[in-house]
Write an enzyme that holds these catalytic residues in place. Sequence first.
Site, PDB file in Angstrom:
ATOM      1  N   HIS A 148      -7.145  -4.821  10.214  1.00 50.73           N
ATOM      2  CA  HIS A 148      -6.888  -4.588   8.784  1.00 50.73           C
ATOM      3  C   HIS A 148      -5.603  -5.270   8.337  1.00 50.73           C
ATOM      4  CE1 HIS A 148      -4.663  -0.483   9.572  1.00 50.73           C
ATOM      5  NE2 HIS A 148      -3.786  -1.449   9.463  1.00 50.73           N
ATOM      6  N   ASP A 204       0.817  -1.212   0.000  1.00 52.24           N
ATOM      7  CA  ASP A 204       0.000   0.000   0.000  1.00 52.24           C
ATOM      8  C   ASP A 204       0.850   1.261   0.000  1.00 52.24           C
ATOM      9  OD1 ASP A 204       0.919  -0.480   2.564  1.00 52.24           O
ATOM     10  OD2 ASP A 204      -1.059  -0.814   3.434  1.00 52.24           O
ATOM     11  N   ASN A 215      -7.407  -2.904  14.300  1.00 50.58           N
ATOM     12  CA  ASN A 215      -8.796  -3.213  13.946  1.00 50.58           C
ATOM     13  C   ASN A 215      -8.892  -4.427  13.023  1.00 50.58           C
ATOM     14  OD1 ASN A 215      -7.788  -2.230  11.568  1.00 50.58           O
ATOM     15  ND2 ASN A 215      -9.133  -0.445  11.438  1.00 50.58           N
ATOM     16  N   GLU A 217      -9.705  -2.031   5.416  1.00 46.09           N
ATOM     17  CA  GLU A 217     -10.298  -1.724   6.709  1.00 46.09           C
ATOM     18  C   GLU A 217     -11.569  -2.558   6.947  1.00 46.09           C
ATOM     19  OE1 GLU A 217      -8.613   0.091   8.625  1.00 46.09           O
ATOM     20  OE2 GLU A 217      -8.033   2.021   7.801  1.00 46.09           O
TER      21      GLU A 217
HETATM   22  C1  F6R Z   1       1.472  -1.455   6.123  1.00 49.32           C
HETATM   23  C2  F6R Z   1       0.195  -2.114   6.242  1.00 49.32           C
HETATM   24  C3  F6R Z   1      -0.557  -2.170   7.513  1.00 49.32           C
HETATM   25  C4  F6R Z   1       0.289  -2.526   8.728  1.00 49.32           C
HETATM   26  C5  F6R Z   1      -0.546  -2.510  10.000  1.00 49.32           C
HETATM   27  C6  F6R Z   1       0.301  -2.773  11.237  1.00 49.32           C
HETATM   28  O1  F6R Z   1       1.968  -1.554   4.797  1.00 49.32           O
HETATM   29  O2  F6R Z   1      -0.246  -2.594   5.268  1.00 49.32           O
HETATM   30  O3  F6R Z   1      -1.608  -3.100   7.375  1.00 49.32           O
HETATM   31  O4  F6R Z   1       0.869  -3.785   8.526  1.00 49.32           O
HETATM   32  O5  F6R Z   1      -1.175  -1.273  10.140  1.00 49.32           O
HETATM   33  O6  F6R Z   1       1.161  -1.718  11.429  1.00 49.32           O
HETATM   34  P1  F6R Z   1       2.260  -1.727  12.584  1.00 49.32           P
HETATM   35  O7  F6R Z   1       3.253  -2.776  12.183  1.00 49.32           O
HETATM   36  O8  F6R Z   1       2.875  -0.360  12.545  1.00 49.32           O
HETATM   37  O9  F6R Z   1       1.559  -2.043  13.838  1.00 49.32           O
END
Ligand code: F6R
Length: 252
Positions: free
Chosen positions: A145, A74, A143, A150
């Site tokens: 995701h 992303d 959450n 989301e």
């Molecule tokens: C990042 C992504 C997100 C993260 C998720 C966890 O490219 O796709 O889904 O993997 O938000 O983020 P952290 O590792 O910062 O807790």
Amino acid sequence: MDYKVKNMRICIEKDYSEMSKKAAEVFACVMKETPSGVFGFATGGTPVGLYKELIDMNKNNTLDFSEATTFNLDEYFPIKASNNQSYRYFMEENLFNHINIKKEKINIPNGEADDINEECKSYENRITQSGGIDLQILGIGMNGHIGFNEPTDHFPKDTHGVELQQSTIEANARFFDSIDEVPKTAVTMGIKSIMSAKSILLVVNGAKKAGIVKEMLFGNITPQVPASILQLHPNVVVILDEEAAEQIKELL
Ligand code: F6R
């Protein structure tokens, strides 16, 4: 310790450092078998330790990225690649600038594209044309995701534009000077794009993720917990530290 839940292999490691080492081992194993393979990367805090391990392996000449192609999950939209909060910038700082990857083989959604929908289509086509992702690294949001898919009432399929939820904006504010600077939209690979990967490596650490880890592994498969779809993937390795595994230990 290693466990099996449905099709998924669950490894519980002592702490963040051990989780990162184990994840690097799994990654390296796939890369050694398919050096010219296609590897999916994630940003965020969780995989930073894993990327450090991969950099060390590359420097010791035990892991070669020269033939690999990469796709990131992303990118914020719109955002300039040169912005130090862009995911391109993050990947260059935390991995790509330190390994022998060929720049032209790196794919990250273009946060500077004129048209978000065209960018999504072209990104999805590039994934397909590459032959598909051999190993996709994932983190999980508080959450549930994965990528920026989301919680919602359906599983989005292909790469698409999304409005970030307030909880995600709040979680990501730690990387910005103020919450107002966090972009509100992004481009993300869809659930089908992620589920089409031949194998998936999910890394999770910290007590604050213990609840969502339990829901993802043992709860219903629902778009309200996007990561729960991984229960249906045939080849997933989940690497947790002890804290993230706190609520599932008695269920294993
Ligand atoms: C990042 C992504 C997100 C993260 C998720 C966890 O490219 O796709 O889904 O993997 O938000 O983020 P952290 O590792 O910062 O807790």
